[in-house]
Write a protein that holds these residues in place. Structure first.
Motif, mmCIF file in Angstrom:
data_model
loop_
_atom_site.group_PDB
_atom_site.id
_atom_site.type_symbol
_atom_site.label_atom_id
_atom_site.label_comp_id
_atom_site.label_asym_id
_atom_site.label_seq_id
_atom_site.Cartn_x
_atom_site.Cartn_y
_atom_site.Cartn_z
ATOM 1 N N GLU A 187 1.211 -6.091 -2.589
ATOM 2 C CA GLU A 187 0.756 -5.144 -3.608
ATOM 3 C C GLU A 187 1.080 -3.736 -3.143
ATOM 4 O O GLU A 187 0.583 -3.281 -2.110
ATOM 5 C CB GLU A 187 -0.748 -5.281 -3.832
ATOM 6 C CG GLU A 187 -1.289 -4.402 -4.951
ATOM 7 C CD GLU A 187 -0.728 -4.758 -6.316
ATOM 8 O OE1 GLU A 187 -0.600 -3.842 -7.153
ATOM 9 O OE2 GLU A 187 -0.406 -5.948 -6.545
ATOM 10 N N PRO A 188 1.956 -3.029 -3.881
ATOM 11 C CA PRO A 188 2.269 -1.656 -3.478
ATOM 12 C C PRO A 188 1.082 -0.740 -3.730
ATOM 13 O O PRO A 188 0.102 -1.131 -4.372
ATOM 14 C CB PRO A 188 3.457 -1.294 -4.370
ATOM 15 C CG PRO A 188 3.276 -2.133 -5.593
ATOM 16 C CD PRO A 188 2.651 -3.424 -5.117
ATOM 17 N N GLY A 189 1.198 0.490 -3.250
ATOM 18 C CA GLY A 189 0.155 1.475 -3.499
ATOM 19 C C GLY A 189 0.362 2.165 -4.829
ATOM 20 O O GLY A 189 0.788 1.547 -5.819
ATOM 21 N N GLU A 190 0.131 3.454 -4.870
ATOM 22 C CA GLU A 190 0.242 4.232 -6.113
ATOM 23 C C GLU A 190 1.676 4.242 -6.629
ATOM 24 O O GLU A 190 2.627 4.433 -5.869
ATOM 25 C CB GLU A 190 -0.226 5.663 -5.857
ATOM 26 C CG GLU A 190 -0.163 6.558 -7.089
ATOM 27 C CD GLU A 190 -0.510 8.003 -6.777
ATOM 28 O OE1 GLU A 190 -0.475 8.828 -7.719
ATOM 29 O OE2 GLU A 190 -0.799 8.301 -5.595
ATOM 30 N N GLU A 212 6.960 13.123 -0.173
ATOM 31 C CA GLU A 212 5.852 13.044 -1.124
ATOM 32 C C GLU A 212 5.471 11.594 -1.404
ATOM 33 O O GLU A 212 4.331 11.307 -1.789
ATOM 34 C CB GLU A 212 6.238 13.727 -2.439
ATOM 35 C CG GLU A 212 6.532 15.215 -2.313
ATOM 36 C CD GLU A 212 7.089 15.794 -3.593
ATOM 37 O OE1 GLU A 212 6.667 15.319 -4.676
ATOM 38 O OE2 GLU A 212 7.949 16.687 -3.534
ATOM 39 N N VAL A 213 6.430 10.673 -1.246
ATOM 40 C CA VAL A 213 6.180 9.241 -1.420
ATOM 41 C C VAL A 213 6.812 8.503 -0.245
ATOM 42 O O VAL A 213 7.559 9.081 0.553
ATOM 43 C CB VAL A 213 6.763 8.718 -2.760
ATOM 44 C CG1 VAL A 213 6.080 9.373 -3.942
ATOM 45 C CG2 VAL A 213 8.279 8.928 -2.814
ATOM 46 N N GLY A 227 0.781 -1.234 0.000
ATOM 47 C CA GLY A 227 0.000 0.000 0.000
ATOM 48 C C GLY A 227 0.809 1.278 0.000
ATOM 49 O O GLY A 227 0.232 2.374 0.016
ATOM 50 N N GLN A 228 2.133 1.199 -0.017
ATOM 51 C CA GLN A 228 2.977 2.390 0.045
ATOM 52 C C GLN A 228 3.073 3.075 -1.331
ATOM 53 O O GLN A 228 3.084 2.418 -2.373
ATOM 54 C CB GLN A 228 4.386 2.024 0.515
ATOM 55 C CG GLN A 228 4.433 1.374 1.901
ATOM 56 C CD GLN A 228 4.066 2.352 2.992
ATOM 57 O OE1 GLN A 228 4.749 3.347 3.199
ATOM 58 N NE2 GLN A 228 2.976 2.074 3.691
#
Length: 400
Positions: A218-221, A239-240, A191-192
């Motif tokens: 599963e990572p985020g955006e 920002e990330v 989710g990161q």
């Protein structure tokens, strides 16, 4: 019929002579001959004004008979003017640059082996691999690691040499970078938000995406950035949550070498000393390597002047496996003795001054040498392809 037979014989002889210079193959020639039925020529009946009492049968038509002639054709020997060894390069520069830079290499190869070479520039690496597979006895190609892996798996092309770059390495690696406290394992990245400079990069994206998929994470955006430096700055400015970038191992203290899988990526942190900039521009920890210190070379070192605390504000979470550099590849049926001569000459040439205006020039490959290649080193690419269920086209996209 005698005339037809004579023409047939002459035609077969001429066909044999015309094909004598072509590739070795068995040529099947089909010739149609007219055959008389029963050896009798039937006359054509005459028309008369009186009614016919009987009708004369129409003459039988000649029956076609197919004669198959097999002609074996011999190719010119490999390395002759009629059939030079094909030395192929992908279009990494203009045709003029590749041809000019390759001339010295061709001269060295011809002098060492006594056979003729010709430079070729296919339209793409995909086309180059197709030629390696289509003419496995004639072709040597210089290709990326991904292209070699596909060529080997498709038609058993063989890796001969791998390029060494200015960092003195024959491979490239990526790193996952987080802020302190940002996680200690890949599972923590679920989710990161992930900043990436190139979603086609094997070491900096696809490898880690495959590792996450393998772990069921599963990572985020996925946030796309123009380059590694901007991706790292996005992490630095919060920002990330995570980013990936190039990893080049540090130069170790004198008489020590950084070894993948054995040496920690940031072993220097055990000293408890923050990096500093040397008078000539290196990022050092505890001085120069010859005096027991470390020279840092990963992508963060390029940001040191604008963010001197970049190493304090970030940590390496994981490294990719090494991905080999450009590779010299032989077709599966290339003659072994000539391959050995060619490999020895290429390695010697890459270590010579002549290479500086050829393969090693800045506008061509910029190599510093060539070393023996090992097919097992390309397994990380197979892992990526299989884990992510990628088609060959997905790997070609990475090469654009």
């Amino acid at each position: 019929m005698r005339n037809n037979t004579a023409i047939l014989t002459i035609g077969i002889i001429l066909l044999f002579l015309c094909l004598a210079a072509c590739e070795p193959q068995v040529v099947t020639v089909e010739v149609t001959r007219l055959v008389e039925v029963g050896g009798t020529v039937f006359p054509t009946p005459r028309r008369t004004a009186e009614p016919a009492v009987a009708v004369t049968p129409a003459p039988a038509q000649p029956t076609p008979q197919v004669i198959t002639a097999t002609v074996e054709v011999t190719r010119p020997p490999l390395g002759t003017a009629e059939r030079p060894v094909q030395l192929l390069f992908p279009p990494i520069a203009s045709s003029a640059v590749i041809t000019q830079r390759g001339e010295a290499l061709v001269a060295a190869l011809e002098a060492a082996t006594g056979v003729e070479f010709a430079i070729g520039i296919p339209d793409s690496e995909e086309a180059l691999v197709a030629l390696l597979c289509a003419a496995p006895a004639d072709v040597i190609g210089v290709v990326s690691a991904a292209a070699y892996t596909l060529a080997h798996d498709q038609c058993d092309a063989q890796a001969g040499l791998v390029a060494r770059h200015s960092d003195d390495l024959t491979w490239q690696m990526g790193m996952i970078v987080v802020r302190p406290g940002g996680g200690s394992a890949l599972a923590d990245l679920a989710g990161q938000r992930w900043a990436v400079s190139d979603t086609r990069s094997l070491p900096n994206y696809l490898y880690f995406r495959a590792k996450l998929a393998e772990a069921g994470v599963e990572p985020g955006e996925i946030v796309t950035m123009p380059e590694d430096s901007s991706a790292l700055m996005a992490l630095y400015s919060e920002e990330v949550d995570v980013t990936t970038a190039d990893f080049i191992p540090p130069i170790m203290p004198v008489d020590r070498t950084w070894v993948y899988g054995e040496t920690e990526p940031e072993e220097w942190r055990a000293l408890g000393i923050s990096p500093t900039r040397s008078p000539i521009g290196y990022v050092l920890v505890a001085g120069e390597p010859e005096f027991g210190g470390y020279r840092l070379r990963d992508a963060r070192s390029r940001l040191f002047d604008v963010t001197p605390d970049i190493f304090d504000a970030t940590r390496i979470l994981a490294l990719s496996e090494p991905i080999p550099n450009e590779t010299v590849v032989f077709g599966a049926d290339f003659p072994l003795s000539l391959a050995r001569q060619t490999l020895a000459t290429l390695a010697e040439f890459a270590a010579s001054e002549a290479c500086q205006t050829s393969l090693c020039s800045a506008d061509f490959y910029g190599w510093t040498g060539l070393e023996p290649a090992n097919d097992a080193a390309y397994d990380p690419i197979r892992f990526i392809k299989d884990t992510l269920d990628l088609e060959a086209a997905d790997l070609w996209a990475e090469l654009d």
